[in-house]
Design a protein around this motif. Structure first.
Motif, PDB file in Angstrom:
ATOM      1  N   ILE A 163      18.489 -13.149   5.132  1.00 39.25           N
ATOM      2  CA  ILE A 163      17.344 -13.384   6.014  1.00 39.25           C
ATOM      3  C   ILE A 163      16.120 -13.534   5.125  1.00 39.25           C
ATOM      4  N   LEU A 164      15.455 -14.665   5.243  1.00 41.06           N
ATOM      5  CA  LEU A 164      14.315 -14.954   4.377  1.00 41.06           C
ATOM      6  C   LEU A 164      13.023 -14.537   5.073  1.00 41.06           C
ATOM      7  N   HIS A 165      12.818 -13.228   5.143  1.00 39.50           N
ATOM      8  CA  HIS A 165      11.561 -12.710   5.668  1.00 39.50           C
ATOM      9  C   HIS A 165      10.421 -13.084   4.719  1.00 39.50           C
ATOM     10  N   GLY A 166       9.239 -13.276   5.279  1.00 42.00           N
ATOM     11  CA  GLY A 166       8.065 -13.473   4.460  1.00 42.00           C
ATOM     12  C   GLY A 166       7.387 -12.146   4.162  1.00 42.00           C
ATOM     13  N   SER A 167       6.313 -12.215   3.401  1.00 43.14           N
ATOM     14  CA  SER A 167       5.507 -11.038   3.098  1.00 43.14           C
ATOM     15  C   SER A 167       4.378 -10.930   4.120  1.00 43.14           C
ATOM     16  N   THR A 168       4.073  -9.716   4.541  1.00 47.09           N
ATOM     17  CA  THR A 168       2.955  -9.483   5.454  1.00 47.09           C
ATOM     18  C   THR A 168       2.052  -8.391   4.891  1.00 47.09           C
ATOM     19  N   ALA A 169       0.788  -8.471   5.272  1.00 44.68           N
ATOM     20  CA  ALA A 169      -0.174  -7.455   4.838  1.00 44.68           C
ATOM     21  C   ALA A 169      -1.353  -7.453   5.799  1.00 44.68           C
ATOM     22  N   THR A 170      -2.125  -6.391   5.769  1.00 45.30           N
ATOM     23  CA  THR A 170      -3.390  -6.350   6.495  1.00 45.30           C
ATOM     24  C   THR A 170      -4.485  -5.912   5.527  1.00 45.30           C
ATOM     25  N   ILE A 171      -5.657  -6.454   5.744  1.00 45.18           N
ATOM     26  CA  ILE A 171      -6.856  -5.987   5.051  1.00 45.18           C
ATOM     27  C   ILE A 171      -7.784  -5.431   6.115  1.00 45.18           C
ATOM     28  N   GLN A 172      -8.104  -4.155   5.986  1.00 48.58           N
ATOM     29  CA  GLN A 172      -8.969  -3.484   6.938  1.00 48.58           C
ATOM     30  C   GLN A 172     -10.278  -3.133   6.264  1.00 48.58           C
ATOM     31  N   GLY A 173     -11.372  -3.212   7.013  1.00 51.69           N
ATOM     32  CA  GLY A 173     -12.643  -2.927   6.375  1.00 51.69           C
ATOM     33  C   GLY A 173     -13.756  -2.600   7.334  1.00 51.69           C
ATOM     34  N   VAL A 174     -14.892  -2.208   6.755  1.00 48.69           N
ATOM     35  CA  VAL A 174     -16.102  -1.869   7.490  1.00 48.69           C
ATOM     36  C   VAL A 174     -17.274  -2.611   6.861  1.00 48.69           C
ATOM     37  N   ILE A 175     -18.043  -3.270   7.702  1.00 49.55           N
ATOM     38  CA  ILE A 175     -19.287  -3.911   7.259  1.00 49.55           C
ATOM     39  C   ILE A 175     -20.442  -3.007   7.681  1.00 49.55           C
ATOM     40  N   LYS A 176     -21.256  -2.596   6.724  1.00 46.14           N
ATOM     41  CA  LYS A 176     -22.382  -1.721   7.031  1.00 46.14           C
ATOM     42  C   LYS A 176     -23.692  -2.479   6.851  1.00 46.14           C
ATOM     43  N   LEU A 273      -6.402  -2.643   1.349  1.00 47.98           N
ATOM     44  CA  LEU A 273      -5.125  -3.186   1.784  1.00 47.98           C
ATOM     45  C   LEU A 273      -4.421  -2.160   2.649  1.00 47.98           C
ATOM     46  N   GLY A 274      -4.031  -2.552   3.869  1.00 48.78           N
ATOM     47  CA  GLY A 274      -3.349  -1.643   4.780  1.00 48.78           C
ATOM     48  C   GLY A 274      -1.854  -1.840   4.723  1.00 48.78           C
ATOM     49  N   GLU A 275      -1.241  -2.115   5.863  1.00 50.33           N
ATOM     50  CA  GLU A 275       0.204  -2.304   5.924  1.00 50.33           C
ATOM     51  C   GLU A 275       0.627  -3.469   5.025  1.00 50.33           C
ATOM     52  N   TYR A 276       1.738  -3.279   4.326  1.00 47.58           N
ATOM     53  CA  TYR A 276       2.232  -4.316   3.406  1.00 47.58           C
ATOM     54  C   TYR A 276       3.750  -4.293   3.379  1.00 47.58           C
ATOM     55  N   SER A 277       4.350  -5.474   3.496  1.00 53.83           N
ATOM     56  CA  SER A 277       5.796  -5.631   3.313  1.00 53.83           C
ATOM     57  C   SER A 277       6.039  -6.827   2.410  1.00 53.83           C
ATOM     58  N   PRO A 278       6.923  -6.681   1.424  1.00 55.63           N
ATOM     59  CA  PRO A 278       7.196  -7.802   0.524  1.00 55.63           C
ATOM     60  C   PRO A 278       8.124  -8.826   1.152  1.00 55.63           C
ATOM     61  N   ALA A 279       8.153 -10.003   0.586  1.00 56.81           N
ATOM     62  CA  ALA A 279       9.045 -11.063   1.050  1.00 56.81           C
ATOM     63  C   ALA A 279      10.448 -10.870   0.484  1.00 56.81           C
ATOM     64  N   SER A 309      12.791 -16.438   8.565  1.00 64.79           N
ATOM     65  CA  SER A 309      12.197 -15.638   9.632  1.00 64.79           C
ATOM     66  C   SER A 309      10.708 -15.453   9.384  1.00 64.79           C
ATOM     67  N   PRO A 310       9.876 -15.576  10.417  1.00 62.39           N
ATOM     68  CA  PRO A 310       8.434 -15.336  10.265  1.00 62.39           C
ATOM     69  C   PRO A 310       8.087 -13.860  10.245  1.00 62.39           C
ATOM     70  N   GLY A 311       9.060 -12.992  10.512  1.00 59.28           N
ATOM     71  CA  GLY A 311       8.813 -11.558  10.559  1.00 59.28           C
ATOM     72  C   GLY A 311       8.864 -10.911   9.196  1.00 59.28           C
TER      73      GLY A 311
END
Length: 371
Positions: A163-176, A273-279, A309-311
């Motif tokens: 199954i060729l999953h891709g990599s996913t990640a989130t970048i979370q932040g605060v602008i002050k 960098l928040g949640e991260y999964s490799p491809a 897979s896009p997941g």
């Protein structure tokens, strides 16, 4: 090796009813452990999580292994928020369990030591790292996994060796920024306006010579009153990439863009960098073993070359952290509809029987190799 259809289906139904969130798989773990112990197997448990490792010694210390996930999603189902097995982890645990039981009850003598890893917290992309930290990959030369697939990806009674999953990640932040009354905007620095600049700048990101990727805003929170400029804005960007190399480039470009917008708008932007999964990474040797296992059970005509897979799937942390291991995840066609993570997800449970046979065959094939 025998695989009892009725016992497999009953076990799946019982695990389906347990459905526990990530890091809370206590009853699921106890259920699986009890069945393994009843079969005379030694099961390793852990003080800080509910993962399990069962091992059957072979002539060699080199290990061929399987991994299954145990946790459920937390989602709204029929108006109520609860743990719900809508990603098939109950099925994966069932197949891995009955593969272990079939080997334990078999007269076949394995050269390699066989290990089955029952992993917590896949949905949080944290469980694989915890199992690696606990030594689950010690002496492992081959690692296999399996995942039920939507009908639109693989038809019923067919399977793919990867199954060729891709990599996913989130970048979370605060602008002050600087808060002010809306009647005197010149006295403040509006972080919502900075967020608008940031969103547009992120949308303009382009990578040269890169595989498929995307980055988009998925969360934006700021402001509490219609006549006030707020002090802070919270944001989240979702990142997707076909390969780990592309994801690394995308993260770097996003971080550079955030820094530029911070300077341009004279706001302070803190991000991480928040949640991260490799491809997934193709492993030709492991894929060939997967092909042999699939064709031995389903026939050449039901072999599918690969399953894009896009997941995402945290199974691929095992390969990322230990690239010397030959690893692959079988994609199992099972007439799954409407789709993974849908609260009404269902599939043909008969697929669990031939999925178990494929996993058993996969270990038999791996045992014949010189690692």
């Amino acid at each position: 090796m025998e695989h009892n259809r009725e016992q497999i289906l009953q076990t799946y139904q019982e695990l389906h009813q347990l459905a526990e969130p990530s890091w809370q798989e206590e009853k699921t773990s106890a259920y699986i452990r009890e069945k393994l112990i009843r079969a005379g197997l030694n099961v390793r448990t852990f003080e800080d999580h509910f993962g399990l490792v069962v091992e059957m010694k072979g002539e060699l210390n080199d290990v061929i292994a399987l991994r299954a996930d145990m946790d459920a999603l937390v989602q709204e189902v029929d108006g109520k928020v609860r743990a719900n097995h809508s990603c098939g982890h109950d099925g994966h645990s069932t197949m891995a369990l009955f593969t272990a039981l079939a080997i334990a009850n078999s007269e076949h003598s394995f050269k390699h030591t066989v290990r089955v890893i029952f992993q917590p917290a896949e949905e949080k992309a944290e469980g694989a790292l915890k199992m690696i930290e606990a030594g689950a990959l010690e002496n492992v030369k081959f690692l296999g996994g399996i995942h039920v697939r939507p009908a639109i990806e693989i038809p019923f009674k067919k399977a793919a060796p990867v199954i060729l999953h891709g990599s996913t990640a989130t970048i979370q932040g605060v602008i002050k920024g600087v808060p002010a009354h809306a009647a005197r905007p010149e006295e403040g620095n509006n972080p919502l306006e900075a967020a608008a600049f940031l969103i547009q700048a992120i949308r303009q990101i382009q990578l040269k010579d890169a595989h498929k990727y995307s980055i988009k805003i998925t969360e934006l929170h700021g402001g509490e009153a219609s006549n006030l400029i707020p002090e802070t804005v919270h944001f989240t960007f979702d990142l997707r990439a076909e390969t780990n190399e592309t994801m690394n480039k995308l993260i770097l470009k996003a971080e550079q863009t955030i820094k530029k917008i911070s300077e341009l708008t004279e706001t302070v932007i803190e991000s991480s960098l928040g949640e991260y999964s490799p491809a997934a990474v193709r492993n030709p040797k492991a894929m060939e073993l997967g092909k042999k296992a699939i064709t031995s059970i389903l026939g050449e005509e039901n072999y599918v070359q690969e399953c894009p897979s896009p997941g995402a799937e945290d199974f691929h942390f095992y390969s990322l952290k230990k690239p010397e291991i030959s690893a692959t995840m079988i994609g199992l066609g099972c007439d799954l509809k409407p789709g993974l993570h849908h609260p009404k997800m269902n599939f043909n449970q008969g697929a669990l029987v031939y999925g178990t046979k494929i996993l058993t065959s996969l270990l038999l094939e791996a045992d014949q190799e010189k690692w």
